[in-house]
Design an enzyme around this catalytic site. Structure first.
Site, short mmCIF file in Angstrom:
data_model
loop_
_atom_site.label_atom_id
_atom_site.label_comp_id
_atom_site.label_asym_id
_atom_site.label_seq_id
_atom_site.Cartn_x
_atom_site.Cartn_y
_atom_site.Cartn_z
N ARG A 197 0.88 -1.17 0.00
CA ARG A 197 0.00 0.00 0.00
C ARG A 197 0.91 1.21 0.00
O ARG A 197 1.64 1.46 0.97
CB ARG A 197 -0.91 0.00 1.24
CG ARG A 197 -1.56 1.33 1.50
CD ARG A 197 -2.68 1.25 2.51
NE ARG A 197 -3.85 0.62 1.91
CZ ARG A 197 -5.07 0.67 2.46
NH1 ARG A 197 -5.28 1.30 3.61
NH2 ARG A 197 -6.09 0.08 1.87
N HIS A 205 -7.41 1.21 -6.36
CA HIS A 205 -7.57 0.28 -5.24
C HIS A 205 -8.20 -1.01 -5.79
O HIS A 205 -9.36 -1.32 -5.51
CB HIS A 205 -8.46 0.92 -4.18
CG HIS A 205 -8.39 0.28 -2.83
ND1 HIS A 205 -7.66 -0.89 -2.58
CD2 HIS A 205 -8.98 0.60 -1.63
CE1 HIS A 205 -7.79 -1.22 -1.31
NE2 HIS A 205 -8.58 -0.35 -0.72
N GLN A 244 -10.01 -3.79 -3.54
CA GLN A 244 -11.30 -3.36 -3.01
C GLN A 244 -12.42 -3.61 -4.02
O GLN A 244 -13.49 -4.11 -3.67
CB GLN A 244 -11.25 -1.86 -2.67
CG GLN A 244 -12.58 -1.28 -2.21
CD GLN A 244 -13.05 -1.85 -0.89
OE1 GLN A 244 -12.32 -1.84 0.10
NE2 GLN A 244 -14.28 -2.36 -0.85
N ASP A 280 -17.67 7.43 -1.14
CA ASP A 280 -16.36 7.34 -0.50
C ASP A 280 -16.05 8.71 0.10
O ASP A 280 -16.81 9.68 -0.07
CB ASP A 280 -15.31 6.94 -1.56
CG ASP A 280 -13.96 6.56 -0.95
OD1 ASP A 280 -13.86 6.45 0.29
OD2 ASP A 280 -13.00 6.38 -1.72
N CYS A 315 -16.64 1.72 0.85
CA CYS A 315 -15.43 0.92 1.07
C CYS A 315 -14.91 1.02 2.50
O CYS A 315 -14.14 0.17 2.94
CB CYS A 315 -14.34 1.34 0.08
SG CYS A 315 -13.96 3.11 0.13
N ARG A 324 -13.70 -8.50 1.94
CA ARG A 324 -12.28 -8.22 1.72
C ARG A 324 -11.44 -9.44 2.10
O ARG A 324 -10.50 -9.80 1.41
CB ARG A 324 -11.83 -7.00 2.54
CG ARG A 324 -12.30 -5.65 2.02
CD ARG A 324 -11.82 -5.35 0.60
NE ARG A 324 -10.37 -5.42 0.49
CZ ARG A 324 -9.54 -4.42 0.83
NH1 ARG A 324 -10.02 -3.28 1.29
NH2 ARG A 324 -8.24 -4.57 0.69
#
Length: 337
Positions: A104, A131, A134, A229, A270, A298
């Site tokens: 990340r 991402h 995700q 988001d 998310c 996830r």
């Protein structure tokens, strides 16, 4: 076997993405019965984080453990990632010691450089651009909550809010899979022209559609899923007052806007969420909110990704060969007594 990384869903065909999701579904079904296959026995995952994480860190670490492997959490300051050691050297060393590298990173260029230098699969756990882990999870979640009688290509997905890294990834995977994707935001905060170009190319191949609008009410009118988001990203803190003024109240996912959507529309986020900013408590805690199904998925998605990219590259020795080498080592150790 050809080395492949998971950096961008655009690197994969529609069928490859569906294969990853199907593998994830199979592993999830096994997990629900306490039968997670130990596909990655004794394998190791290097997890590089340049910023904090909850869902991504926990899901990858637990996934690797439940698949029979081991994960190493490498936080800033604990390794020389581009500081006192080149990215090339870090990638080469980790490739010699681990079976897969997850990262990340604050800048997308960092993970692409790692991938170029690594000799094991590299998985993108989020950058300033995208991402991908995700959104594979998001599509799996949508498939689990599809309206009766609809198939994947029938789904209408509406994203309300800023052009975040999640927006770019969601827009690209949905259009790659032939879905109907809408982004609603003030003009200044809409998806970048380059992203739109890629998404339109996906639509041409897949039959999906892309709509960009500054009308949130029109955007949710046929939505099967409404997604939002955060309104600002790392390094944009000085823009918070300006962004709040631009998005509030029209682009906040609140009860008024949610009621404009079909009665079976689901809400997605998310996480982490700024409650009562981009989404109100009433919506995120609504019976048709599936944010925690997303969060759980996830874990299952990381299992699917790790298995897909790592298992085919592992050596799978016979029990006879294992016993042979164990015997040699034990015999040597016994002679030292």
């Amino acid at each position: 076997m050809t080395l492949r990384h998971f950096i961008d869903t655009q690197d994969f065909s529609k069928q490859e993405l569906l294969d990853i999701i199907e593998l994830t579904r199979l592993i999830k079904a096994a997990d629900k019965q306490g039968c997670t296959p130990k596909l990655l026995q004794d394998a190791s995952l290097a997890m590089i984080f340049e910023e904090p994480s909850t869902r991504t860190r926990v899901s990858f670490e637990v996934a690797m453990t439940e698949l029979g492997g081991h994960a190493l959490y490498l936080k800033p300051g604990e390794i020389h990632l581009g500081v006192r050691e080149s990215l090339y050297d870090t990638a080469q060393v980790l490739s010699r010691m681990c079976d897969v590298i997850f990262a990340r990173t604050l800048k997308h260029e960092t993970i692409t450089s790692l991938a170029q230098s690594a000799t094991v699969p590299v998985i993108n756990g989020l950058t300033d651009y995208n991402h991908p882990t995700q959104v594979v999870c998001d599509v799996l979640t949508m498939m689990e909550h599809m309206p009766v009688g609809k198939k994947l290509e029938d789904l209408n997905v509406t994203f309300i809010g800023d052009a975040t890294n999640v927006l770019s990834s969601l827009m690209l995977i949905c259009t790659r899979l032939g879905m109907n994707f809408t982004h609603a935001a003030p003009k200044k905060y809409q998806a970048l022209p380059e992203w739109q170009k890629w998404a339109q190319a996906n639509c041409k191949d897949s039959g999906g559609t892309l709509t960009i609008t500054d009308d949130p009410v029109a955007a949710v009118k046929k939505a099967d899923f409404i997604y939002t988001d955060l309104w600002w990203w790392v390094g944009q803190e000085d823009q918070i007052p300006e962004r709040r003024a631009a998005f509030m109240p029209d682009f906040q996912v609140n009860e008024t806007l949610f009621k404009k959507a079909p009665s079976d529309c689901k809400f997605m986020h998310c996480l982490p969420a700024s409650r009562n900013v981009e989404v109100t408590d009433a919506v995120i805690d609504h019976p048709r909110s599936i944010v925690f199904d997303q969060a759980e998925n996830r874990l299952h998605t990381e299992k699917g990704l790790l298995a897909y990219f790592v298992y085919p590259r592992m050596k799978h020795p016979t029990e006879q060969l294992r016993n042979y080498h164990q015997g040699l080592v034990e015999n040597f150790l016994n002679t030292q007594r």
